[in-house]
Motif scaffolding. Structure first.
Motif, PDB file in Angstrom:
ATOM      1  N   SER A  46       0.821  -1.215   0.000  1.00 30.20           N
ATOM      2  CA  SER A  46       0.000   0.000   0.000  1.00 30.20           C
ATOM      3  C   SER A  46       0.857   1.267   0.000  1.00 30.20           C
ATOM      4  CB  SER A  46      -0.976   0.009   1.176  1.00 30.20           C
ATOM      5  OG  SER A  46      -0.281   0.053   2.393  1.00 30.20           O
ATOM      6  N   GLY A  78      -5.586  -1.206   1.879  1.00 32.03           N
ATOM      7  CA  GLY A  78      -5.713  -0.708   0.512  1.00 32.03           C
ATOM      8  C   GLY A  78      -6.889   0.235   0.360  1.00 32.03           C
ATOM      9  N   SER A  81      -6.029   3.512   1.539  1.00 31.86           N
ATOM     10  CA  SER A  81      -5.267   4.281   0.544  1.00 31.86           C
ATOM     11  C   SER A  81      -6.211   5.068  -0.356  1.00 31.86           C
ATOM     12  CB  SER A  81      -4.405   3.346  -0.318  1.00 31.86           C
ATOM     13  OG  SER A  81      -3.446   2.681   0.462  1.00 31.86           O
TER      14      SER A  81
END
Length: 183
Positions: A46, A78, A81
């Motif tokens: 990530s 993720g 993110s």
């Protein structure tokens, strides 16, 4: 699809075999870019993913379409993110569309309560139209009733801004279009 990663200076300086990223400029959308993701996003890669997309935003691209058709796994890190990217580009007048999400990846977004934060489209023309039309700026969407993405408590926002969930105390933000995100 051709590899246009030279659109962003230094984009290919770092590689990760678990996640391949290719860029394609969208001429129909101001500061628009399609980002093709191939592989998976988890705790281990990530940081790589975030650095690459930060370079994209630093280069002036703020209307991002993430093509997720070849993305076969996204962990909660993720998804974090993607949320960070929203926080990065919203103040710059940009937005994110997630495109062609595989069912098992979409399920993670839903389970974690993030599917309502992202514009999810099934085709590139739909994604491009989202940016061309823009979300209407109208106060008539307020008051807006929605569920907290963390605890699912029903909440009501009377205007755009930041506030705290009355149940779990998570900080949330709602923009003038009525989109809710962590914040």
């Amino acid at each position: 699809m051709s590899n246009n990663n030279d659109l962003v200076p230094g984009f290919n300086d770092e590689k990760d075999d678990s996640l391949k990223i290719n860029l394609e400029k969208i001429n129909d959308v101001d500061n628009g870019l399609v980002i093709y993701l191939n592989g998976y996003i988890d705790t281990y890669n990530s940081s790589f993913f975030q650095k690459r997309i930060s370079k994209v935003v630093e280069s002036g691209f703020v209307n991002l379409i993430f093509n997720c058709s070849a993305l076969n796994y996204v962990s909660s890190t993720g998804i974090g993110s993607f949320t960070a990217f929203l926080k990065l580009i919203k103040p710059k007048g940009g937005d994110i569309v997630l495109l062609e999400i595989q069912p098992k990846v979409y399920e993670v977004f839903q389970l974690l309560g993030f599917s309502q934060f992202f514009n999810i489209k099934d085709s590139l023309p739909d994604a491009i139209n989202f940016f061309k039309q823009g979300a209407p700026v109208s106060e008539s969407i307020f008051p807006k009733i929605f569920s907290c993405p963390v605890c699912s408590k029903r909440l009501k926002a009377t205007r755009a801004g930041r506030f705290r969930c009355s149940e779990c105390k998570s900080i949330l933000a709602i923009d003038q279009h009525g989109q809710v995100f962590l914040g």
